[in-house]
Design a protein around this motif. Structure first.
Motif, PDB file in Angstrom:
ATOM      1  N   THR A  29       0.849  -1.244  -0.172  1.00 13.31           N
ATOM      2  CA  THR A  29       0.085   0.104  -0.015  1.00 13.31           C
ATOM      3  C   THR A  29       0.910   1.337   0.015  1.00 13.31           C
ATOM      4  O   THR A  29       1.593   1.514   0.823  1.00 13.31           O
ATOM      5  CB  THR A  29      -0.863   0.206   1.270  1.00 13.31           C
ATOM      6  N   LEU A  30       0.611   1.861  -0.959  1.00  9.02           N
ATOM      7  CA  LEU A  30       1.529   3.295  -1.047  1.00  9.02           C
ATOM      8  C   LEU A  30       0.392   4.429  -1.619  1.00  9.02           C
ATOM      9  O   LEU A  30      -0.121   4.504  -2.297  1.00  9.02           O
ATOM     10  CB  LEU A  30       2.511   3.215  -2.469  1.00  9.02           C
ATOM     11  N   GLN A  31       0.431   5.504  -0.481  1.00 13.65           N
ATOM     12  CA  GLN A  31      -0.351   6.544  -0.674  1.00 13.65           C
ATOM     13  C   GLN A  31      -1.839   6.415  -1.182  1.00 13.65           C
ATOM     14  O   GLN A  31      -2.426   6.852  -1.960  1.00 13.65           O
ATOM     15  CB  GLN A  31       0.328   7.482  -1.871  1.00 13.65           C
ATOM     16  N   SER A  32      -2.380   5.541  -0.107  1.00 11.28           N
ATOM     17  CA  SER A  32      -3.637   5.058  -0.282  1.00 11.28           C
ATOM     18  C   SER A  32      -4.207   4.284  -1.605  1.00 11.28           C
ATOM     19  O   SER A  32      -5.187   4.054  -1.949  1.00 11.28           O
ATOM     20  CB  SER A  32      -4.623   6.119  -0.158  1.00 11.28           C
ATOM     21  N   HIS A  33      -2.892   3.454  -2.189  1.00  6.34           N
ATOM     22  CA  HIS A  33      -3.150   2.735  -3.220  1.00  6.34           C
ATOM     23  C   HIS A  33      -2.542   1.405  -2.942  1.00  6.34           C
ATOM     24  O   HIS A  33      -1.498   1.418  -2.827  1.00  6.34           O
ATOM     25  CB  HIS A  33      -2.748   3.333  -4.778  1.00  6.34           C
ATOM     26  N   THR A  34      -3.217   0.273  -3.275  1.00  6.05           N
ATOM     27  CA  THR A  34      -2.646  -0.875  -3.270  1.00  6.05           C
ATOM     28  C   THR A  34      -1.701  -1.380  -4.503  1.00  6.05           C
ATOM     29  O   THR A  34      -2.467  -1.189  -5.523  1.00  6.05           O
ATOM     30  CB  THR A  34      -3.615  -2.136  -2.755  1.00  6.05           C
ATOM     31  N   VAL A  35      -0.557  -1.669  -4.210  1.00  5.54           N
ATOM     32  CA  VAL A  35       0.283  -1.866  -5.371  1.00  5.54           C
ATOM     33  C   VAL A  35       0.770  -3.254  -5.545  1.00  5.54           C
ATOM     34  O   VAL A  35       1.318  -3.645  -4.543  1.00  5.54           O
ATOM     35  CB  VAL A  35       1.460  -0.845  -5.281  1.00  5.54           C
ATOM     36  N   ILE A  36       0.544  -3.935  -6.450  1.00  2.00           N
ATOM     37  CA  ILE A  36       1.306  -5.329  -6.767  1.00  2.00           C
ATOM     38  C   ILE A  36       2.493  -5.114  -7.508  1.00  2.00           C
ATOM     39  O   ILE A  36       3.486  -5.637  -7.315  1.00  2.00           O
ATOM     40  CB  ILE A  36       0.107  -6.367  -7.129  1.00  2.00           C
ATOM     41  N   PHE A  71     -11.181  -7.741  -3.044  1.00  2.00           N
ATOM     42  CA  PHE A  71     -10.701  -7.291  -4.710  1.00  2.00           C
ATOM     43  C   PHE A  71      -9.213  -7.193  -4.774  1.00  2.00           C
ATOM     44  O   PHE A  71      -8.665  -7.666  -5.806  1.00  2.00           O
ATOM     45  CB  PHE A  71     -11.172  -5.778  -4.628  1.00  2.00           C
ATOM     46  N   ILE A  72      -8.426  -6.934  -3.847  1.00  2.00           N
ATOM     47  CA  ILE A  72      -6.957  -7.389  -4.025  1.00  2.00           C
ATOM     48  C   ILE A  72      -6.760  -8.465  -4.133  1.00  2.00           C
ATOM     49  O   ILE A  72      -5.824  -8.963  -5.118  1.00  2.00           O
ATOM     50  CB  ILE A  72      -6.314  -6.618  -2.686  1.00  2.00           C
ATOM     51  N   LYS A  77      -4.945 -12.864  -8.017  1.00  2.00           N
ATOM     52  CA  LYS A  77      -4.846 -13.950  -8.642  1.00  2.00           C
ATOM     53  C   LYS A  77      -5.304 -13.973  -9.943  1.00  2.00           C
ATOM     54  O   LYS A  77      -4.467 -14.728 -10.859  1.00  2.00           O
ATOM     55  CB  LYS A  77      -6.495 -14.961  -8.051  1.00  2.00           C
ATOM     56  N   GLY A  78      -5.854 -12.816 -10.731  1.00  2.00           N
ATOM     57  CA  GLY A  78      -6.149 -12.797 -12.162  1.00  2.00           C
ATOM     58  C   GLY A  78      -4.791 -12.391 -12.633  1.00  2.00           C
ATOM     59  O   GLY A  78      -4.426 -12.906 -13.896  1.00  2.00           O
ATOM     60  N   LEU A  79      -4.151 -11.525 -11.828  1.00  2.00           N
ATOM     61  CA  LEU A  79      -2.893 -11.097 -12.455  1.00  2.00           C
ATOM     62  C   LEU A  79      -1.841 -12.184 -12.603  1.00  2.00           C
ATOM     63  O   LEU A  79      -0.828 -12.545 -13.620  1.00  2.00           O
ATOM     64  CB  LEU A  79      -2.072  -9.964 -11.877  1.00  2.00           C
ATOM     65  N   GLN A  80      -1.984 -13.137 -11.446  1.00  2.00           N
ATOM     66  CA  GLN A  80      -1.021 -14.417 -11.618  1.00  2.00           C
ATOM     67  C   GLN A  80      -1.463 -15.376 -12.729  1.00  2.00           C
ATOM     68  O   GLN A  80      -0.408 -15.935 -13.430  1.00  2.00           O
ATOM     69  CB  GLN A  80      -1.124 -15.263 -10.120  1.00  2.00           C
ATOM     70  N   ALA A  81      -2.569 -15.572 -13.072  1.00  2.00           N
ATOM     71  CA  ALA A  81      -3.086 -16.562 -14.093  1.00  2.00           C
ATOM     72  C   ALA A  81      -2.496 -15.642 -15.232  1.00  2.00           C
ATOM     73  O   ALA A  81      -2.246 -16.351 -16.507  1.00  2.00           O
ATOM     74  CB  ALA A  81      -4.573 -16.329 -13.926  1.00  2.00           C
ATOM     75  N   TYR A  82      -2.866 -14.511 -15.469  1.00  2.00           N
ATOM     76  CA  TYR A  82      -2.260 -13.721 -16.653  1.00  2.00           C
ATOM     77  C   TYR A  82      -0.969 -14.034 -16.880  1.00  2.00           C
ATOM     78  O   TYR A  82      -0.537 -14.389 -18.150  1.00  2.00           O
ATOM     79  CB  TYR A  82      -2.561 -12.365 -16.673  1.00  2.00           C
ATOM     80  N   LEU A  83       0.062 -13.667 -15.938  1.00  2.00           N
ATOM     81  CA  LEU A  83       1.454 -14.130 -16.182  1.00  2.00           C
ATOM     82  C   LEU A  83       1.788 -15.688 -16.392  1.00  2.00           C
ATOM     83  O   LEU A  83       2.564 -15.972 -17.334  1.00  2.00           O
ATOM     84  CB  LEU A  83       2.162 -13.779 -14.854  1.00  2.00           C
ATOM     85  N   ASP A  84       1.116 -16.439 -15.776  1.00  3.91           N
ATOM     86  CA  ASP A  84       1.264 -17.992 -15.896  1.00  3.91           C
ATOM     87  C   ASP A  84       0.996 -18.304 -17.511  1.00  3.91           C
ATOM     88  O   ASP A  84       1.751 -19.053 -18.300  1.00  3.91           O
ATOM     89  CB  ASP A  84       0.278 -18.691 -15.202  1.00  3.91           C
ATOM     90  N   TYR A  85      -0.186 -17.680 -18.056  1.00  2.00           N
ATOM     91  CA  TYR A  85      -0.448 -18.098 -19.388  1.00  2.00           C
ATOM     92  C   TYR A  85       0.631 -17.555 -20.576  1.00  2.00           C
ATOM     93  O   TYR A  85       1.098 -18.181 -21.304  1.00  2.00           O
ATOM     94  CB  TYR A  85      -1.940 -17.173 -19.871  1.00  2.00           C
ATOM     95  N   ILE A  86       1.114 -16.276 -20.411  1.00  2.00           N
ATOM     96  CA  ILE A  86       2.163 -15.815 -21.193  1.00  2.00           C
ATOM     97  C   ILE A  86       3.466 -16.316 -21.083  1.00  2.00           C
ATOM     98  O   ILE A  86       4.178 -16.526 -21.749  1.00  2.00           O
ATOM     99  CB  ILE A  86       2.259 -14.303 -21.331  1.00  2.00           C
ATOM    100  N   THR A  87       4.002 -16.848 -19.946  1.00  2.00           N
ATOM    101  CA  THR A  87       5.135 -17.687 -19.514  1.00  2.00           C
ATOM    102  C   THR A  87       5.080 -19.028 -20.203  1.00  2.00           C
ATOM    103  O   THR A  87       6.291 -19.492 -20.406  1.00  2.00           O
ATOM    104  CB  THR A  87       5.487 -17.354 -18.099  1.00  2.00           C
ATOM    105  N   HIS A  88       3.950 -19.535 -20.440  1.00  2.00           N
ATOM    106  CA  HIS A  88       3.866 -20.791 -20.674  1.00  2.00           C
ATOM    107  C   HIS A  88       3.670 -20.992 -22.229  1.00  2.00           C
ATOM    108  O   HIS A  88       3.567 -22.123 -22.877  1.00  2.00           O
ATOM    109  CB  HIS A  88       2.514 -21.707 -20.054  1.00  2.00           C
ATOM    110  N   ASN A  89       3.289 -19.737 -22.861  1.00  2.00           N
ATOM    111  CA  ASN A  89       3.458 -19.787 -24.283  1.00  2.00           C
ATOM    112  C   ASN A  89       4.524 -19.379 -25.026  1.00  2.00           C
ATOM    113  O   ASN A  89       5.148 -18.451 -24.534  1.00  2.00           O
ATOM    114  CB  ASN A  89       2.255 -18.557 -24.666  1.00  2.00           C
ATOM    115  N   PRO A  90       5.411 -20.479 -25.956  1.00  2.00           N
ATOM    116  CA  PRO A  90       6.499 -20.237 -26.304  1.00  2.00           C
ATOM    117  C   PRO A  90       6.726 -18.986 -26.931  1.00  2.00           C
ATOM    118  O   PRO A  90       7.679 -18.565 -27.070  1.00  2.00           O
ATOM    119  CB  PRO A  90       6.675 -21.678 -27.143  1.00  2.00           C
TER     120      PRO A  90
END
Length: 545
Positions: A29-36, A71-72, A77-90
């Motif tokens: 959390t930075l300046q009232s914003h949650t940052v992943i 929501f966080i 979870k959604g961003l992790q699934a997004y990263l998993d997909y693009i890293t498994h696509n050759p």
């Protein structure tokens, strides 16, 4: 000779084919914003990958209520699934945008600008050529840049210039590499793409070859334009389809003839894929059967890892360049037959083949890994896919000294591959063991075992009684017999937990006999984190000394 700056002594050669992975561990959390991570970074990455045509599931931004815990968690979870997909696509994982996002320290350079500077420096000393246009991202290789050029003497002819950094598999000396590259420019074979010019330095190489408007075999299968970005061409093709049987036989035969020629000359290849098969129009012009030539025969000499390197590294039986060629040919044959590459392993069954005569050979090649079958596979399939193609080859024999250098380089290349396969195999075994050890079923079994041992041993064996007590009583100091029985059963119980604990228990017994359990515990704790289960069993069995 191309004028290129010498690399620093500590220059690190990266293998860009090694898959990168990313795990989101926490948010801040930075300046009232949650940052992943800065949302703009993810948004830029997502925008860069839109050219692929793949519908990527990207979690949207929320302006109100973005501090809500649920929501966080859902967004992470959604961003992790997004990263998993693009890293498994050759293809997506090999793009510059993904590499820079996951590893900005290693991929911070502007490779197009660097290549343009090096090419411009070369053209200052050689005025025969001029750049027509840069062809950005037409290939998957991050450190290989392409330029469309023309000769001042023949301005209507178009040639393709490629500039690339030397890779981690470069084992030839600079002198030997220059000699082999000079030999390749004089090679004349109908199944090998010709080189018009080559120049190497201590850090990079420049190669000029004819440009074909017909493109490559993959362009033909996917029905795409040659100059388009590779993500747009190959990630989500709309019109890809398999080839006709006569086309598969024609192109397959030419590919095998090219592979056999390179093996006869002692030149390691290992870079066969449909994008490295050039198609050219030959008389008669009305024929749809094009001339077929292997491209990038110099890649292994320059130390560049192959596109299928991550796939090959998963199977320890594909441990030579000949085996890699046979395995890669099976993948190309599959792609020509079905119109798309095979699914990632393991593949239990194949779709029905449109050409039964080819389908059986496709499945056989996809599973052919043994070293003894490498040359035999080329000979047999070559006879089944058409008539032999006669070629000229090299104008002169390779000198014996250069042959020995090529042989040593090939052995070192294969040794590096085998070492990588061994490390990956050990990692997979460790991962499976950890997953099995941490499963809920195993946890329940360990708890049940600990309760049984605690009930049976403490009140019976450790007390030295001839029969179990009828009512609970406080534990008594251990006698010599009780201590020995306690430690013996502690060892027996530990063997059920894991084989890897045997070292700890043997050390535990040697320490426990003279000094007893407290020192045993202090020694075992330092051996490995995986011994915690053994220690918990030990302490539950012999709680008082």
């Amino acid at each position: 000779m191309c004028s290129v700056d010498k690399p620093p002594a500590c220059r690190l050669l990266l293998d860009d084919t090694v898959p990168l992975a990313a795990v989101i561990e926490a948010s801040q959390t930075l300046q009232s914003h949650t940052v992943i991570r800065r949302y703009s970074d993810f948004d830029m990455l997502h925008s860069s990958l839109q050219v692929s045509g793949i519908s990527l599931s990207f979690p949207p931004k929320k302006l109100i209520g973005n501090m809500d815990r649920e929501f966080i968690a859902e967004r992470q979870k959604g961003l992790q699934a997004y990263l998993d997909y693009i890293t498994h696509n050759p293809l997506l994982s090999s793009s510059e945008a993904v590499k820079k996002f996951l590893d900005p320290n290693s991929y911070s350079s502007n490779y197009t600008e660097i290549a343009l500077q090096q090419v411009s420096m070369y053209f200052r000393s050689d005025s025969r050529w001029e750049v027509v246009e840069p062809l950005k991202d037409i290939g998957w290789r991050l450190r290989k840049q392409y330029f469309l050029i023309r000769s001042r003497e023949q301005p209507k002819d178009r040639n393709l210039l490629s500039w690339v950094d030397l890779g981690p598999d470069k084992f030839l000396s600079d002198k030997d590499l220059q000699a082999v590259m000079k030999l390749l420019t004089s090679m004349n074979h109908p199944c090998i793409g010709p080189l018009l010019f080559s120049s190497t330095s201590e850090s990079s190489a420049l190669v000029i070859r004819p440009f074909s408007e017909r493109g490559t075999l993959r362009d033909l299968i996917y029905k795409v334009k040659v100059k388009d970005v590779f993500l747009k061409k190959y990630c989500n093709p709309k019109k890809s389809e398999g080839l006709e049987l006569r086309q598969i036989q024609h192109y397959g035969r030419h590919i095998l003839e090219g592979l056999r020629f390179l093996q006869d000359q002692g030149l390691p290849y290992g870079h066969l894929q449909s994008s490295n098969v050039l198609l050219e129009q030959t008389p008669p012009a009305t024929s749809d059967l094009l001339a077929c030539r292997l491209l990038d025969v110099e890649n292994s000499l320059l130390g560049l890892p192959a596109f299928y390197r991550p796939l090959v590294a998963l199977n320890r039986r594909i441990n030579t360049t000949e085996c890699v060629d046979v395995f890669s040919f099976g993948l190309v044959l599959y792609e020509m037959t079905y119109g798309h590459p095979p699914e990632p392993p393991p593949v239990d069954q194949f779709p029905p083949s449109p050409h039964p005569a080819i389908g059986a050979h496709t499945h056989t090649h996809a599973r052919t890994h043994a070293r003894t079958h490498a040359r035999l596979g080329l000979e047999e399939r070559g006879g089944e896919l058409g008539s032999k193609v006669n070629g000229v080859g090299l104008p002169r024999q390779i000198p014996s000294r250069l042959k020995e250098a090529l042989r040593s380089s090939k052995e070192l290349l294969e040794r590096r591959l085998q070492e990588e396969q061994r490390q990956l195999n050990q990692h997979r075994r460790l991962t499976r063991a950890q997953s099995h050890h941490g499963s809920e079923e195993q946890k329940k079994r360990r708890k049940l075992l600990a309760r049984k041992v605690h009930t049976t041993i403490i009140y019976y064996y450790c007390s030295g009684a001839s029969s179990p007590p009828t009512s609970p009583s406080p534990p008594t100091p251990l006698s010599a017999t009780g201590l020995s029985a306690c430690l013996s059963l502690c060892l027996s119980a530990s063997l059920y937990v894991s084989v890897c604990l045997s070292g700890c228990m043997s050390a535990c017994i040697s320490v426990c006999l003279p000094v007893c359990l407290p020192l045993c515990v202090s020694v075992c704790v330092r051996l490995s984190a995986c011994l915690s289960v053994s220690l918990s069993v030990c302490l539950s069995v012999c709680p008082s000394v």
